[in-house]
Scaffold this motif. Structure first.
Motif, PDB file in Angstrom:
ATOM      1  N   ALA A  70       0.845  -1.206   0.000  1.00 52.96           N
ATOM      2  CA  ALA A  70       0.000   0.000   0.000  1.00 52.96           C
ATOM      3  C   ALA A  70       0.874   1.248   0.000  1.00 52.96           C
ATOM      4  O   ALA A  70       2.093   1.158   0.191  1.00 52.96           O
ATOM      5  N   ARG A  71       0.216   2.391  -0.185  1.00 53.63           N
ATOM      6  CA  ARG A  71       0.950   3.649  -0.027  1.00 53.63           C
ATOM      7  C   ARG A  71       1.425   3.743   1.418  1.00 53.63           C
ATOM      8  O   ARG A  71       0.728   3.343   2.339  1.00 53.63           O
ATOM      9  N   VAL A  72       2.645   4.259   1.614  1.00 54.13           N
ATOM     10  CA  VAL A  72       3.136   4.405   2.987  1.00 54.13           C
ATOM     11  C   VAL A  72       3.200   5.893   3.331  1.00 54.13           C
ATOM     12  O   VAL A  72       4.167   6.579   2.998  1.00 54.13           O
ATOM     13  N   GLY A 220       3.010   9.016 -11.750  1.00 51.73           N
ATOM     14  CA  GLY A 220       2.081   9.959 -12.380  1.00 51.73           C
ATOM     15  C   GLY A 220       0.870  10.235 -11.516  1.00 51.73           C
ATOM     16  O   GLY A 220       0.236  11.293 -11.639  1.00 51.73           O
ATOM     17  N   LYS A 221       0.531   9.295 -10.657  1.00 53.05           N
ATOM     18  CA  LYS A 221      -0.764   9.349  -9.979  1.00 53.05           C
ATOM     19  C   LYS A 221      -0.761  10.315  -8.790  1.00 53.05           C
ATOM     20  O   LYS A 221      -0.957  11.509  -8.943  1.00 53.05           O
ATOM     21  N   LYS A 222      -0.513   9.806  -7.597  1.00 51.34           N
ATOM     22  CA  LYS A 222      -0.638  10.660  -6.408  1.00 51.34           C
ATOM     23  C   LYS A 222       0.504  11.674  -6.327  1.00 51.34           C
ATOM     24  O   LYS A 222       0.313  12.819  -5.926  1.00 51.34           O
ATOM     25  N   CYS A 223       1.742  11.218  -6.679  1.00 48.81           N
ATOM     26  CA  CYS A 223       2.910  12.094  -6.516  1.00 48.81           C
ATOM     27  C   CYS A 223       2.833  13.296  -7.454  1.00 48.81           C
ATOM     28  O   CYS A 223       2.990  14.436  -7.028  1.00 48.81           O
ATOM     29  N   GLU A 241      -7.282  18.040  -7.965  1.00 47.56           N
ATOM     30  CA  GLU A 241      -8.117  17.509  -6.894  1.00 47.56           C
ATOM     31  C   GLU A 241      -8.297  15.996  -6.946  1.00 47.56           C
ATOM     32  O   GLU A 241      -8.262  15.387  -8.014  1.00 47.56           O
ATOM     33  N   HIS A 242      -8.562  15.426  -5.768  1.00 48.08           N
ATOM     34  CA  HIS A 242      -8.817  13.986  -5.609  1.00 48.08           C
ATOM     35  C   HIS A 242     -10.316  13.753  -5.860  1.00 48.08           C
ATOM     36  O   HIS A 242     -11.087  13.544  -4.926  1.00 48.08           O
ATOM     37  N   MET A 243     -10.711  13.862  -7.122  1.00 48.53           N
ATOM     38  CA  MET A 243     -12.140  13.850  -7.465  1.00 48.53           C
ATOM     39  C   MET A 243     -12.423  12.989  -8.686  1.00 48.53           C
ATOM     40  O   MET A 243     -11.660  13.000  -9.651  1.00 48.53           O
ATOM     41  N   PRO A 263     -13.118  10.553   0.539  1.00 44.73           N
ATOM     42  CA  PRO A 263     -11.906   9.850   0.975  1.00 44.73           C
ATOM     43  C   PRO A 263     -11.858   8.439   0.395  1.00 44.73           C
ATOM     44  O   PRO A 263     -12.883   7.937  -0.083  1.00 44.73           O
ATOM     45  N   SER A 264     -10.683   7.801   0.452  1.00 47.15           N
ATOM     46  CA  SER A 264     -10.543   6.430  -0.038  1.00 47.15           C
ATOM     47  C   SER A 264     -11.599   5.547   0.637  1.00 47.15           C
ATOM     48  O   SER A 264     -11.982   5.797   1.778  1.00 47.15           O
ATOM     49  N   ALA A 265     -12.063   4.540  -0.091  1.00 47.42           N
ATOM     50  CA  ALA A 265     -13.042   3.560   0.429  1.00 47.42           C
ATOM     51  C   ALA A 265     -14.417   4.163   0.709  1.00 47.42           C
ATOM     52  O   ALA A 265     -15.160   3.659   1.530  1.00 47.42           O
ATOM     53  N   ASP A 288     -12.219   8.599 -12.397  1.00 45.35           N
ATOM     54  CA  ASP A 288     -12.683   8.014 -11.130  1.00 45.35           C
ATOM     55  C   ASP A 288     -11.828   8.400  -9.926  1.00 45.35           C
ATOM     56  O   ASP A 288     -12.122   7.984  -8.815  1.00 45.35           O
ATOM     57  N   ASP A 289     -10.765   9.214 -10.143  1.00 47.55           N
ATOM     58  CA  ASP A 289      -9.885   9.468  -8.986  1.00 47.55           C
ATOM     59  C   ASP A 289      -9.336  10.893  -8.924  1.00 47.55           C
ATOM     60  O   ASP A 289      -9.187  11.430  -7.830  1.00 47.55           O
ATOM     61  N   ILE A 290      -9.003  11.462 -10.072  1.00 53.18           N
ATOM     62  CA  ILE A 290      -8.314  12.764 -10.046  1.00 53.18           C
ATOM     63  C   ILE A 290      -8.926  13.692 -11.093  1.00 53.18           C
ATOM     64  O   ILE A 290      -9.222  13.262 -12.218  1.00 53.18           O
ATOM     65  N   SER A 387      -5.759  -5.053  -2.586  1.00 49.42           N
ATOM     66  CA  SER A 387      -5.404  -5.616  -3.903  1.00 49.42           C
ATOM     67  C   SER A 387      -6.086  -4.801  -4.996  1.00 49.42           C
ATOM     68  O   SER A 387      -7.113  -4.169  -4.759  1.00 49.42           O
ATOM     69  N   ARG A 388      -5.487  -4.808  -6.176  1.00 49.96           N
ATOM     70  CA  ARG A 388      -5.881  -3.831  -7.197  1.00 49.96           C
ATOM     71  C   ARG A 388      -6.055  -4.436  -8.580  1.00 49.96           C
ATOM     72  O   ARG A 388      -5.448  -5.462  -8.908  1.00 49.96           O
ATOM     73  N   PHE A 389      -6.831  -3.739  -9.405  1.00 49.98           N
ATOM     74  CA  PHE A 389      -6.833  -3.983 -10.851  1.00 49.98           C
ATOM     75  C   PHE A 389      -6.355  -2.717 -11.534  1.00 49.98           C
ATOM     76  O   PHE A 389      -6.652  -1.608 -11.086  1.00 49.98           O
ATOM     77  N   PRO A 467      -3.699  13.010   2.543  1.00 46.25           N
ATOM     78  CA  PRO A 467      -2.348  12.532   2.178  1.00 46.25           C
ATOM     79  C   PRO A 467      -1.831  13.061   0.846  1.00 46.25           C
ATOM     80  O   PRO A 467      -0.777  12.649   0.397  1.00 46.25           O
ATOM     81  N   PHE A 468      -2.568  13.952   0.200  1.00 48.91           N
ATOM     82  CA  PHE A 468      -2.232  14.297  -1.184  1.00 48.91           C
ATOM     83  C   PHE A 468      -1.966  15.770  -1.452  1.00 48.91           C
ATOM     84  O   PHE A 468      -1.570  16.129  -2.562  1.00 48.91           O
ATOM     85  N   CYS A 469      -2.210  16.644  -0.470  1.00 53.02           N
ATOM     86  CA  CYS A 469      -1.961  18.064  -0.705  1.00 53.02           C
ATOM     87  C   CYS A 469      -0.461  18.314  -0.537  1.00 53.02           C
ATOM     88  O   CYS A 469       0.105  17.997   0.507  1.00 53.02           O
TER      89      CYS A 469
HETATM   90  C1  OXD Z   1      -6.131   5.583  -4.324  1.00 55.15           C
HETATM   91  C2  OXD Z   1      -6.204   6.188  -2.979  1.00 55.15           C
HETATM   92  O1  OXD Z   1      -5.413   4.579  -4.505  1.00 55.15           O
HETATM   93  O2  OXD Z   1      -6.902   7.184  -2.831  1.00 55.15           O
HETATM   94  O3  OXD Z   1      -6.772   6.097  -5.251  1.00 55.15           O
HETATM   95  O4  OXD Z   1      -5.559   5.681  -2.056  1.00 55.15           O
END
Ligand code: OXD
Ligand code: MN
Length: 607
Positions: A70-72, A220-223, A241-243, A263-265, A288-290, A387-389, A467-469
């Motif tokens: 997972a992300r740490v 590319g994603k969260k970072c 944004e996380h949207m 938020p996640s989940a 679906d995420d950003i 776990s992921r797809f 965790p993303f700002c």
């Molecule tokens: C993701 C998260 O993986 O928000 O999209 O943790």
């Protein structure tokens, strides 16, 4: 193309620095073609890093090390010059000290490996909202995931080279050199205390060491698209944004675009692909995420693009019931599964999916049967909970045709929300932009553990960006307020939603899933000034009978709880709101303090 042929000094010297430091055996500049993708996947099957699945077609399976799942967040750092600029919600490291440490950590770290250079675009390549990056990595797993999740192409590096186009430099290593005749392992990584996921806002650099998983490694994603992009957006006057982004079409064929931060989940992917239960209404997916949103000077609206090219979704809980469109996307093939379980017939399985297998190989390579337990007597999950797809967005059966429009889509509504058993009603509309920013800044979700212990502790997750700002969250609130003052702005309407309210006996008051479209319908009408609404202490809510409940059974009592203000509950929550805002000290904008004062007065809270 080889590094020695590059003309652009900045690009060439950056690449050469890392090649010299990491001493890989080979350097490979990626082109993102299907041939390259297949070739790397085949190589990974040969080395044992991937298993080729019998179904879905052209899909692969990877299992990570059990310490790299997972992300740490504890090893994620913002390396701004001043600690204050990272703010109270981020971990900070001095940039010079961090770089000095990396000089040691990266020395020879790619021995025995190939250094891949991945040129990629976040967003459609020539979109005025898109940004480009180059990720260096020694992980072929990262390369093939990046090919799905971003737009990888040789054109990008050629144009960076010839046009001096801006790019975000991102460096990644799994931190596991192959020295001498050391054999490789299926999932190389470094111990947790050696992992670093670092961001340097002053140079827009990303350096990640020691993890091969998800947001730690797919840079590319969260970072980039969130932590670095929030810094760029602040400088350049836009929003990262996380949207999710969805397109909502009414039976009359009118369209609105909606972004939502949860938020996640809390079901972002599910809402992005929801199948409405009300006749004639249609939802299509843009992301679906950003979301990256920039003012379009022609219509004054914020226009949003999805900077990603695929979905990196959590597998457990995804099923034909919760998200049939995600299942169809995955089942179309070309998907990478990580840490789910393997079925006897060469497919994959995870908890809460649609079948009930009798036998599996779990994500840790152990035989699994229903109800089997670990040595402590606890029931064993076959798939890791994270776990992921990884699957291409274009395969989604409800992807909107304009999902790759370089101009982005004009945003009509922004939703904030969390998972709240109590107090927070089904839907509230903000009175104005400032109130909307207050709703985002005070977003909260119940911590499952705390709830189990009956403490009802709130975890504040402002804008779902905790965790993303990539800078001081108080300054980020101010940036949102500034966006509201943009000259000529035609701003989206802001709402707060909560699908998760429960009754005293624990039952969900709202059916959720496809029936969330009923709330989207009210939001749609609200944006047109046509929704029946009532003003309350906390904002506007649907007037009695305004929510379309045709064909579902929500008791009068449950409707009342969903759509009224629990003043006592709000009053009790005010000390936590106070504590939350205290964290930001002098960085808390006065407008948000004033909004909290209004709420406290409205619900009768006295300090
Ligand atoms: C993701 C998260 O993986 O928000 O999209 O943790
Ligand atoms: Mn996310």
């Amino acid at each position: 193309m080889e590094v020695k042929d590059l003309k652009n000094e900045k690009l060439k010297s950056w690449l050469q620095y890392w090649i010299d430091l990491c001493t890989p055996d080979n350097v490979h500049i990626c082109d993102g073609t299907p041939e390259e993708y297949d070739c790397i996947c085949n190589m990974m099957v040969k080395t044992g890093a991937f298993i080729k699945l019998d179904k879905p077609q052209n899909s692969y399976y990877a299992r990570s090390d059990k310490t790299d799942v997972a992300r740490v967040e504890s090893r994620t750092f913002i390396c701004s010059e001043k600690e204050e600029d990272a703010g109270p919600t981020n971990h900070w490291k001095d940039p010079a000290e961090m770089k000095a440490e990396f000089k040691e950590l990266f020395k020879g770290v790619m021995a025995g490996r190939t250094l891949y250079v991945i040129p990629f675009s976040m967003g459609p390549v020539d979109s005025p909202i898109a940004k480009w990056g180059i990720e260096i990595t020694d992980s072929p797993y990262v390369v093939v995931n990046m090919i799905i999740m971003t737009r990888v192409s040789k054109t990008i590096i050629e144009r960076i080279d010839s046009e001096d186009h801006e790019f975000v430099p991102a460096v990644h290593s799994v931190g596991y050199p192959l020295i001498g005749d050391m054999a490789d392992i299926p999932w190389p990584s470094a111990p947790v205390d050696k992992k670093y996921i670092t961001h340097f806002p002053s140079t827009s650099e990303i350096i990640s060491f020691g993890s091969g998983y998800g947001g730690n490694a797919l840079l590319g994603k969260k970072c980039f698209a969130l932590r670095i992009a929030t810094n760029l957006a602040r400088k350049e006057g836009w929003l990262a944004e996380h949207m999710l982004i969805l397109k909502l079409t009414s039976p009359e064929g009118k369209v609105k675009y909606v972004c939502a931060a949860f938020p996640s989940a809390c079901g972002k992917t599910n809402l992005a692909m929801v199948r409405p239960t009300i006749p004639g209404w249609k939802v299509q997916t843009i992301g679906d995420d950003i979301a990256w949103m920039k003012f379009n000077e022609k219509d004054g609206k914020l226009h949003a693009i999805n900077p990603e090219n695929g979905f990196f979704g959590v597998a457990p809980g995804t099923s034909m019931k919760s998200n049939p469109n995600a299942m169809e996307t995955i089942n179309a093939g070309n998907t990478i599964f990580t840490n789910v379980a393997l079925t006897e017939d060469g497919g994959v399985w995870w908890e809460d999916s649609d079948t009930k297998p009798e036998f599996l190989i779990d994500w840790q390579r152990r035989p699994w049967t229903p109800g089997c337990k670990d040595s402590a007597g606890v029931e064993r999950k076959a798939a890791h909970p994270n776990s992921r797809f990884t699957t291409p967005a274009k395969q989604c059966p409800v992807i909107a045709p304009e999902w790759e429009d370089p101009e982005g889509v004009p945003v009509d509504a922004i939703l904030f929300g969390g998972r709240r058993k109590t107090v927070v009603p089904l839907v509230t509309a903000a009175r104005n932009w400032e109130h909307g920013v207050f709703l985002g800044a005070t977003m909260s979700s119940e911590m499952t553990k705390a709830t189990l212990e009956g403490q009802g502790q709130l975890r504040f997750d402002p804008f779902a960006m905790l965790p993303f700002c990539g800078y001081n969250m108080g300054d980020y609130f101010q940036h949102w307020l500034n966006i509201g003052k943009h000259p000529g702005a035609n701003l989206p309407q802001i709402f707060y939603v909560n699908w998760f309210r429960r009754g005293e006996d624990g039952h969900f008051l709202w059916p959720g899933y496809g029936d969330n479209s009923r709330v989207l319908k009210w939001i749609f009408e609200y944006c047109d000034g046509k929704a029946a609404k009532k003003e309350t202490e906390i904002g506007f809510m649907p007037a009695d009978g305004a929510l379309d409940l045709n064909g579902i059974n929500v008791s009068a009592e449950d409707q009342k709880a969903l759509l009224s203000v629990d003043k006592e509950g709000w009053k009790k929550a005010m000390p936590e709101f106070e504590k939350h805002f205290e964290k930001f000290g002098s960085h808390l904008p006065a407008e948000l303090r004033a909004q909290l004062d209004i709420l406290e007065k409205n619900v009768g809270y006295e300090k």
